[in-house]
Design an enzyme around this catalytic site. Structure first.
Site, PDB file in Angstrom:
ATOM      1  N   GLU A 181       0.785  -1.213  -0.002  1.00  0.00           N
ATOM      2  CA  GLU A 181       0.111   0.147  -0.041  1.00  0.00           C
ATOM      3  C   GLU A 181       0.919   1.401   0.170  1.00  0.00           C
ATOM      4  O   GLU A 181       1.017   1.934   1.040  1.00  0.00           O
ATOM      5  CB  GLU A 181      -0.947   0.060   1.416  1.00  0.00           C
ATOM      6  CG  GLU A 181      -1.859   1.275   1.291  1.00  0.00           C
ATOM      7  CD  GLU A 181      -2.937   1.505   2.347  1.00  0.00           C
ATOM      8  OE1 GLU A 181      -2.702   0.730   3.532  1.00  0.00           O
ATOM      9  OE2 GLU A 181      -3.642   2.357   2.282  1.00  0.00           O
ATOM     10  N   LYS A 223      -2.528  -2.049  -3.362  1.00  0.00           N
ATOM     11  CA  LYS A 223      -3.556  -1.103  -2.808  1.00  0.00           C
ATOM     12  C   LYS A 223      -3.102   0.389  -2.803  1.00  0.00           C
ATOM     13  O   LYS A 223      -1.853   0.582  -2.099  1.00  0.00           O
ATOM     14  CB  LYS A 223      -3.704  -1.548  -1.253  1.00  0.00           C
ATOM     15  CG  LYS A 223      -4.792  -0.490  -0.479  1.00  0.00           C
ATOM     16  CD  LYS A 223      -5.197  -1.028   0.855  1.00  0.00           C
ATOM     17  CE  LYS A 223      -5.863  -0.070   1.549  1.00  0.00           C
ATOM     18  NZ  LYS A 223      -6.812  -0.700   2.768  1.00  0.00           N
TER      19      LYS A 223
END
Ligand code: 13P
Length: 341
Positions: A181, A223
């Site tokens: 992420e 992500k």
């Protein structure tokens, strides 16, 4: 190729995480973050209140229809329902894959105090092994990139990308799918064009470092943020504009062999996050799945409805399931405002 133990298994978990019509619930708020959320509903952030709140979410009837995985926090992965069933079990029984946040939050970057790097590489290997024993199948690490006056620096992007690559490789060796992420923050007065440029620099560096470290791209999930203007920019954009910019960027920087990308909501409202995801998927199909891994955009209404009261659990679950269903439709490009009511 690296010495990833069971790549086929990692690949199949990654595929299930971004299966069509499904996405991920981020319920991994750290102690500081969940306290901020609870302050808004005037509920004290005690261990029991946090447990009760997460029980409400995870026991929502039929959660597995729209949700493929849940990201848990260290405290949460060891907690149980009031009736004594481990949350991990509850999720497994509902056909939902349990995951875990493994970073330890952020700190100021040395030499650039207005930028952040992520803590948690020390002792990570041991923690990953513990989470595997507990039943986790994937693990998330969040790095944040700040846009500001002469920010981000190349050094900050590079360090975050390298740390993400080290964590991702450790995950794959431990048998966990890394959910990588890098988040370009929405905070600030920057334009959407600036967000696109910084997101391009960030994602390019991240995939460069992942490949250099030997991370198997088919055995991971990305992500990241959508391309959106800063919250203080005053720039008004339509979902179609967000979609066009985000898809253009992804076509430039995402490797073809990446199974999927699950967006964070990052401060978008619930409906905005759904509309944008829907507009993005209307531009598909793509070689990778584009899904959601929302925290606030799946929980805001449910949290407010719950308000810390047992008698509101069923109503709060309906709010959560409604958002989950709306985002499920958006992964297919089949959402419209008419199904909101
Ligand atoms: P938001 O969707 O609220 O941004 O949270 C997602 C997340 O997991 C951030 O790390």
């Amino acid at each position: 190729m690296n010495n990833v133990s069971n790549l086929t298994e990692l690949e199949s978990i990654a595929k299930v995480m971004v299966a069509p019509g499904k996405g991920i619930l981020a319920a991994d708020e750290s102690l500081g973050t969940i306290e901020k959320r609870f302050v808004k509903i005037s509920v004290p952030s005690t261990e029991e209140n946090r447990r009760a709140y997460r029980e409400m979410l995870f026991t929502s009837p039929g959660i597995g229809e729209y949700i493929s995985g849940v990201i848990l926090f260290d405290e949460t992965i060891k907690q149980k329902t009031r009736d004594g069933v481990l949350f991990i079990k509850v999720l497994q029984n509902a056909g939902v894959i349990p995951g875990i946040k493994v970073d330890m939050g952020t700190k100021e970057m040395e030499g650039s105090p207005n930028e952040k790097v992520t803590k948690g590489l020390d002792g990570l290997d041991g923690r990953l092994q513990e989470y595997v024993r507990l039943g986790a199948k994937f693990a998330k690490w969040r790095a944040v990139i700040t846009i500001g006056d002469r920010l981000p620096t190349g050094a900050n992007i590079r360090q975050n990308a390298r740390d993400l690559a080290i964590y991702a490789l450790l995950c794959q060796k431990a048998g966990l799918v890394p959910m990588v992420e890098p988040e370009v923050l929405m905070d600030g007065a920057h334009t959407m064009e600036r967000c696109e440029e910084v997101s391009r620099q960030t994602l390019s560096a991240v995939f460069e470092e992942l490949k250099r470290a030997g991370v198997a791209i088919p055995g991971m999930i990305l992500k990241t943020n959508m391309v959106v203007p800063g919250t203080m920019s005053g720039q008004n954009v339509r979902a179609e504009d967000v979609a066009a910019a985000t898809v253009r960027l992804f076509k430039q920087v995402l490797p073809e062999e990446l199974p999927g990308q699950a967006f964070l909501s990052g401060g978008q409202s619930e409906v905005e996050a759904t509309e944008n995801l829907n507009a993005i998927n209307k531009e598909g199909p793509f070689q990778w799945k584009l899904s959601f891994s929302y925290g606030r955009a799946l929980q805001d209404s449910a949290l407010k409805t719950w308000g810390g009261k047992e008698e509101n659990v069923a109503a709060a679950q309906q709010k959560f399931l409604h958002r989950a269903r709306m985002n499920s439709l958006a992964t297919l490009g089949k959402y419209s405002g008419e199904v909101e009511v």
